[in-house]
Write a protein that holds these residues in place. Structure first.
Motif, PDB file in Angstrom:
ATOM      1  N   HIS A  57       5.509  12.699   1.635  1.00  0.00           N
ATOM      2  CA  HIS A  57       6.024  11.731   0.668  1.00  0.00           C
ATOM      3  C   HIS A  57       7.391  11.213   1.119  1.00  0.00           C
ATOM      4  CE1 HIS A  57       6.648   9.931  -3.323  1.00  0.00           C
ATOM      5  NE2 HIS A  57       7.880  10.385  -3.230  1.00  0.00           N
ATOM      6  N   LYS A  67       0.833  -1.203   0.000  1.00  0.00           N
ATOM      7  CA  LYS A  67       0.000   0.000   0.000  1.00  0.00           C
ATOM      8  C   LYS A  67       0.868   1.253   0.000  1.00  0.00           C
ATOM      9  CE  LYS A  67      -4.119  -1.903   2.206  1.00  0.00           C
ATOM     10  NZ  LYS A  67      -4.960  -1.907   3.413  1.00  0.00           N
ATOM     11  N   ALA A  68       1.961   1.206   0.757  1.00  0.00           N
ATOM     12  CA  ALA A  68       2.865   2.358   0.819  1.00  0.00           C
ATOM     13  C   ALA A  68       3.528   2.605  -0.539  1.00  0.00           C
ATOM     14  CB  ALA A  68       3.922   2.142   1.900  1.00  0.00           C
ATOM     15  N   LEU A  95       7.112   8.841   4.135  1.00  0.00           N
ATOM     16  CA  LEU A  95       6.660   7.513   3.720  1.00  0.00           C
ATOM     17  C   LEU A  95       7.765   6.771   2.984  1.00  0.00           C
ATOM     18  CD1 LEU A  95       4.390   5.440   3.590  1.00  0.00           C
ATOM     19  CD2 LEU A  95       3.559   6.587   1.519  1.00  0.00           C
ATOM     20  N   LYS A 126       3.597   6.198  -5.436  1.00  0.00           N
ATOM     21  CA  LYS A 126       3.335   6.474  -6.861  1.00  0.00           C
ATOM     22  C   LYS A 126       2.235   7.523  -7.006  1.00  0.00           C
ATOM     23  CE  LYS A 126       4.422   1.805  -8.398  1.00  0.00           C
ATOM     24  NZ  LYS A 126       3.848   0.553  -8.920  1.00  0.00           N
ATOM     25  N   GLN A 127       1.151   7.334  -6.264  1.00  0.00           N
ATOM     26  CA  GLN A 127       0.029   8.268  -6.338  1.00  0.00           C
ATOM     27  C   GLN A 127       0.443   9.663  -5.877  1.00  0.00           C
ATOM     28  OE1 GLN A 127      -3.042   6.448  -3.975  1.00  0.00           O
ATOM     29  NE2 GLN A 127      -3.423   4.836  -5.472  1.00  0.00           N
ATOM     30  N   ASP A 128       1.249   9.734  -4.827  1.00  0.00           N
ATOM     31  CA  ASP A 128       1.715  11.026  -4.308  1.00  0.00           C
ATOM     32  C   ASP A 128       2.505  11.798  -5.354  1.00  0.00           C
ATOM     33  OD1 ASP A 128       0.536  10.513  -1.871  1.00  0.00           O
ATOM     34  OD2 ASP A 128       2.419  10.177  -0.787  1.00  0.00           O
ATOM     35  N   GLU A 144       2.275   1.884  -3.463  1.00  0.00           N
ATOM     36  CA  GLU A 144       1.237   2.459  -4.321  1.00  0.00           C
ATOM     37  C   GLU A 144       0.992   3.922  -3.959  1.00  0.00           C
ATOM     38  OE1 GLU A 144      -1.243   2.980  -7.347  1.00  0.00           O
ATOM     39  OE2 GLU A 144      -0.015   1.184  -7.041  1.00  0.00           O
ATOM     40  N   LYS A 145       0.982   4.215  -2.665  1.00  0.00           N
ATOM     41  CA  LYS A 145       0.766   5.594  -2.199  1.00  0.00           C
ATOM     42  C   LYS A 145       1.892   6.500  -2.690  1.00  0.00           C
ATOM     43  CE  LYS A 145      -1.092   8.644   0.887  1.00  0.00           C
ATOM     44  NZ  LYS A 145      -1.200   9.836   0.065  1.00  0.00           N
TER      45      LYS A 145
END
Length: 145
Positions: free
Chosen positions: A50, A10-11, A53, A16-18, A13-14
């Motif tokens: 970002h 999940k991190a 994380l 990438k989204q960030d 993916e987050k």
């Protein structure tokens, strides 16, 4: 702190989204007429989260490879127990079964990084994971402190 593979995925993916979101926000701010300094100030909190994380992901990846930091304070033992469990590819559920406690109890203990745990509890967790502790005590004055 990332404590399992699901949270790690999940991190990733987050992250990438960030990156995508931050880029879009920069464009939006420029279109609003903000100058470079104002744009950088506006996205700084996004970049800060970002980076935090990203550090957690890098720590989890180091732990998975078995690269542990030495423990210099007793308060760091909890974080090391979690890291060792991750390295062993042991789930919280598997640890709970070995200790004959609920998975929720392990989750609470790890969320608090075993803060306030008794020495007996720490020893039980270590034993369940096949760990052995060696303590080296030095006089602070001899270390130049």
């Amino acid at each position: 702190m990332i404590k399992n593979e699901t949270a790690y995925q999940k991190a990733l993916e987050k992250l990438k989204q960030d990156k995508i979101f931050t880029t879009k926000e920069k464009v939006r701010f420029v279109e609003m007429g903000l100058n470079d300094e104002q744009v950088n100030m506006a996205v700084e909190p996004l970049i800060s989260f970002h980076e935090q994380l990203k550090e957690e992901v890098e720590y989890y990846e180091r732990v998975k490879r078995g690269l542990f930091n030495p423990i210099h304070k007793f308060t760091d033992i909890g974080k090391s127990l979690i890291a060792f469990r991750i390295y062993m590819n042991m789930t919280q559920s598997e640890l709970a079964k070995k200790l004959e406690v609920s998975e929720a109890q392990i989750s609470r203990d790890e969320r608090n990084e075993y803060y306030g745990a008794t020495t007996e509890k720490i020893e039980a967790v270590m034993s369940a994971m096949g760990m052995k502790a060696t303590i080296n005590i030095e006089i602070a004055a001899a270390l130049g402190a």
